[in-house]
Design a protein around this motif. Structure first.
Motif, PDB file in Angstrom:
ATOM      1  N   VAL A  32       0.943  -1.292   0.056  1.00 61.74           N
ATOM      2  CA  VAL A  32       0.025   0.075   0.034  1.00 61.74           C
ATOM      3  C   VAL A  32       0.918   1.115  -0.054  1.00 61.74           C
ATOM      4  O   VAL A  32       0.559   2.361  -0.703  1.00 61.74           O
ATOM      5  CB  VAL A  32      -0.936  -0.214   1.300  1.00 61.74           C
ATOM      6  N   LEU A  33       1.819   1.194   0.660  1.00 60.46           N
ATOM      7  CA  LEU A  33       2.849   2.417   0.744  1.00 60.46           C
ATOM      8  C   LEU A  33       3.287   2.737  -0.496  1.00 60.46           C
ATOM      9  O   LEU A  33       3.510   3.872  -0.999  1.00 60.46           O
ATOM     10  CB  LEU A  33       3.942   2.104   1.888  1.00 60.46           C
ATOM     11  N   THR A  34       3.826   1.675  -1.202  1.00 55.89           N
ATOM     12  CA  THR A  34       4.189   2.011  -2.542  1.00 55.89           C
ATOM     13  C   THR A  34       3.371   2.468  -3.397  1.00 55.89           C
ATOM     14  O   THR A  34       3.514   3.449  -4.291  1.00 55.89           O
ATOM     15  CB  THR A  34       4.682   0.506  -3.233  1.00 55.89           C
ATOM     16  N   ASP A  35       2.018   1.963  -3.270  1.00 56.61           N
ATOM     17  CA  ASP A  35       0.987   2.711  -4.159  1.00 56.61           C
ATOM     18  C   ASP A  35       0.522   4.012  -3.964  1.00 56.61           C
ATOM     19  O   ASP A  35       0.372   4.974  -4.927  1.00 56.61           O
ATOM     20  CB  ASP A  35      -0.397   1.691  -3.978  1.00 56.61           C
ATOM     21  N   PHE A  72      -0.128   5.719  -7.871  1.00 57.25           N
ATOM     22  CA  PHE A  72      -0.607   4.667  -8.421  1.00 57.25           C
ATOM     23  C   PHE A  72      -2.028   4.599  -7.893  1.00 57.25           C
ATOM     24  O   PHE A  72      -3.047   4.118  -8.470  1.00 57.25           O
ATOM     25  CB  PHE A  72       0.134   3.473  -8.638  1.00 57.25           C
ATOM     26  N   ILE A  73      -2.143   4.674  -6.697  1.00 62.64           N
ATOM     27  CA  ILE A  73      -3.419   4.416  -5.957  1.00 62.64           C
ATOM     28  C   ILE A  73      -4.695   5.251  -6.237  1.00 62.64           C
ATOM     29  O   ILE A  73      -5.787   4.761  -6.268  1.00 62.64           O
ATOM     30  CB  ILE A  73      -3.223   4.537  -4.334  1.00 62.64           C
ATOM     31  N   LYS A  74      -4.646   6.681  -6.678  1.00 65.66           N
ATOM     32  CA  LYS A  74      -5.476   7.350  -7.427  1.00 65.66           C
ATOM     33  C   LYS A  74      -6.128   6.835  -8.402  1.00 65.66           C
ATOM     34  O   LYS A  74      -7.406   6.584  -8.696  1.00 65.66           O
ATOM     35  CB  LYS A  74      -4.962   8.788  -7.525  1.00 65.66           C
ATOM     36  N   ARG A 122     -13.518  -0.087  -1.249  1.00 60.49           N
ATOM     37  CA  ARG A 122     -13.707  -1.257  -0.444  1.00 60.49           C
ATOM     38  C   ARG A 122     -13.108  -2.314  -1.043  1.00 60.49           C
ATOM     39  O   ARG A 122     -12.326  -3.281  -0.258  1.00 60.49           O
ATOM     40  CB  ARG A 122     -15.135  -1.658  -0.016  1.00 60.49           C
ATOM     41  N   PRO A 123     -13.154  -2.781  -2.136  1.00 64.51           N
ATOM     42  CA  PRO A 123     -12.395  -3.886  -2.782  1.00 64.51           C
ATOM     43  C   PRO A 123     -10.850  -3.756  -2.543  1.00 64.51           C
ATOM     44  O   PRO A 123     -10.207  -4.706  -2.694  1.00 64.51           O
ATOM     45  CB  PRO A 123     -13.067  -3.926  -4.260  1.00 64.51           C
ATOM     46  N   TYR A 124     -10.533  -2.531  -2.739  1.00 64.71           N
ATOM     47  CA  TYR A 124      -9.057  -2.211  -2.663  1.00 64.71           C
ATOM     48  C   TYR A 124      -8.585  -2.738  -1.254  1.00 64.71           C
ATOM     49  O   TYR A 124      -7.554  -3.389  -1.084  1.00 64.71           O
ATOM     50  CB  TYR A 124      -8.647  -1.049  -3.070  1.00 64.71           C
ATOM     51  N   VAL A 125      -9.274  -2.080  -0.214  1.00 60.29           N
ATOM     52  CA  VAL A 125      -8.828  -2.711   1.184  1.00 60.29           C
ATOM     53  C   VAL A 125      -9.131  -3.987   1.453  1.00 60.29           C
ATOM     54  O   VAL A 125      -7.995  -4.576   2.071  1.00 60.29           O
ATOM     55  CB  VAL A 125      -9.749  -1.713   1.947  1.00 60.29           C
ATOM     56  N   ALA A 134       2.811  -4.182   7.643  1.00 57.86           N
ATOM     57  CA  ALA A 134       2.301  -2.970   6.672  1.00 57.86           C
ATOM     58  C   ALA A 134       1.722  -2.013   7.324  1.00 57.86           C
ATOM     59  O   ALA A 134       1.672  -0.752   6.711  1.00 57.86           O
ATOM     60  CB  ALA A 134       1.096  -3.891   5.732  1.00 57.86           C
ATOM     61  N   THR A 135       1.004  -2.163   8.403  1.00 58.80           N
ATOM     62  CA  THR A 135      -0.050  -1.200   9.255  1.00 58.80           C
ATOM     63  C   THR A 135       1.202  -0.288   9.629  1.00 58.80           C
ATOM     64  O   THR A 135       1.066   0.994   9.612  1.00 58.80           O
ATOM     65  CB  THR A 135      -0.561  -1.517  10.488  1.00 58.80           C
ATOM     66  N   LEU A 136       2.482  -0.742  10.200  1.00 56.92           N
ATOM     67  CA  LEU A 136       3.295   0.363  10.690  1.00 56.92           C
ATOM     68  C   LEU A 136       4.117   1.059   9.609  1.00 56.92           C
ATOM     69  O   LEU A 136       4.184   2.429   9.918  1.00 56.92           O
ATOM     70  CB  LEU A 136       4.457  -0.591  11.560  1.00 56.92           C
ATOM     71  N   GLY A 137       4.355   0.745   8.468  1.00 53.90           N
ATOM     72  CA  GLY A 137       4.811   1.229   7.442  1.00 53.90           C
ATOM     73  C   GLY A 137       4.106   2.418   6.800  1.00 53.90           C
ATOM     74  O   GLY A 137       4.406   3.202   6.319  1.00 53.90           O
ATOM     75  N   LEU A 138       2.610   1.958   6.717  1.00 49.09           N
ATOM     76  CA  LEU A 138       1.727   3.094   6.451  1.00 49.09           C
ATOM     77  C   LEU A 138       1.550   4.123   7.316  1.00 49.09           C
ATOM     78  O   LEU A 138       1.523   5.290   6.990  1.00 49.09           O
ATOM     79  CB  LEU A 138       0.414   2.293   5.964  1.00 49.09           C
ATOM     80  N   VAL A 139       1.455   3.731   8.457  1.00 41.36           N
ATOM     81  CA  VAL A 139       1.263   4.879   9.784  1.00 41.36           C
ATOM     82  C   VAL A 139       2.592   5.908   9.473  1.00 41.36           C
ATOM     83  O   VAL A 139       2.399   7.070   9.924  1.00 41.36           O
ATOM     84  CB  VAL A 139       0.958   4.244  11.135  1.00 41.36           C
ATOM     85  N   PHE A 140       3.773   5.218   9.613  1.00 39.55           N
ATOM     86  CA  PHE A 140       4.872   6.085   9.550  1.00 39.55           C
ATOM     87  C   PHE A 140       5.408   6.506   8.220  1.00 39.55           C
ATOM     88  O   PHE A 140       6.395   7.271   7.969  1.00 39.55           O
ATOM     89  CB  PHE A 140       5.891   5.342  10.562  1.00 39.55           C
ATOM     90  N   ARG A 141       4.808   6.002   7.069  1.00 41.56           N
ATOM     91  CA  ARG A 141       4.994   6.579   5.748  1.00 41.56           C
ATOM     92  C   ARG A 141       6.592   5.904   5.527  1.00 41.56           C
ATOM     93  O   ARG A 141       7.108   6.798   4.714  1.00 41.56           O
ATOM     94  CB  ARG A 141       4.689   8.004   5.446  1.00 41.56           C
TER      95      ARG A 141
END
Length: 258
Positions: free
Chosen positions: A89-92, A97-99, A108-111, A178-185
């Motif tokens: 997710v962080l890479t997206d 790319f996520i947009k 929802r399907p993405y999550v 994945a959660t920690l990586g996303l929270v701290f970017r």
């Protein structure tokens, strides 16, 4: 309704193709097998007496169990599980790319697909390494083992529940990373953060809060304290932890990525 289900399934299959068929997943499988071998170095070279009379039946499974209980495997597990999809997710988000992806797939399907990807890539990667090590150990030491006795009971009755624990522990650490990586970017927090959480849980529950040994990752594999149902009880506990972590990870994606 049917079109939404088909669309969600396509999104999921696309994510699984990106994650499970990636070089990172293959590396996770091979690295896990290597760590299990390194954790059983004491059994690599049997004595001459053992070789003369033949190795004990299922010597290879004893090696596998020894490697799974080793410090090397316990401490490397968070890093191994995070490798296939820990920064997906962080890479997206960083690439933008996520947009474009959300415009085609929906939030929802993405999550849901990202959560399932973490479970199957993290848990499946270390489980694949577990079985890869089992096959290699059997190929090397199996021909030197004695034939089983009439009343012999296979160790697989004990080890396949251990394999379930390996899968669930890998899935838990993959979602945590994945959660920690996303929270701290930060991609380094995805790997280092999961490792530090595991390390702190081992230290705290081993030295100070010994009564809550169920939170000790080392205990999940060594079973030094009482578990109702043995590995089955541990697996049930880890399943609950995975459900909670999946909910946290899903909400984190909604909060920090979408």
């Amino acid at each position: 309704m049917k079109k939404k289900m088909i669309h969600s399934l396509r999104v999921l299959l696309s994510e699984l193709e990106r994650g499970i068929l990636s070089p990172a997943f293959v590396f996770c499988v091979l690295a896990t097998a290597a760590v299990l071998f390194l954790g059983s170095t004491s059994l690599w070279f049997p004595s001459e007496a053992e070789l003369a009379g033949g190795l004990a039946w299922e010597y290879d499974l004893t090696m596998l169990d020894t490697g799974c209980r080793s410090e090397a495997f316990v401490f490397c597990l968070p890093l191994l599980a995070a490798f296939p999809a820990g920064i997906s997710v962080l890479t997206d988000v960083r690439s933008g790319f996520i947009k474009e992806y959300l415009g085609r797939s929906g939030s929802r399907p993405y999550v849901v697909s990202k959560v399932i990807l973490s479970v199957l890539s993290g848990g499946g990667g270390v489980l694949g390494g577990y079985f890869t090590a089992a096959v290699l150990m059997f190929m090397i030491y199996g021909p030197m083992e004695q034939a089983p006795g009439e009343d012999a009971v296979s160790q697989w009755e004990t080890l396949w529940p251990q394999a379930l624990v390996v899968f669930l522990a890998g899935a838990f650490f993959a979602m945590l990373a994945a959660t920690l990586g996303l929270v701290f970017r930060n991609r380094y927090m995805a790997f280092g953060g999961a490792f530090m959480v595991s390390y702190l849980l081992i230290i705290v529950t081993s030295r100070y809060l010994t009564g809550i040994y169920t939170l000790n990752p080392r205990e999940w594999f060594r079973q030094e304290h009482y578990w109702e149902g043995g590995y089955f009880g541990c697996g049930a506990f880890l399943l609950e932890m995975c459900v909670i972590m999946a909910l946290i990870y899903g909400q984190t994606i909604f909060r920090f990525a979408i």
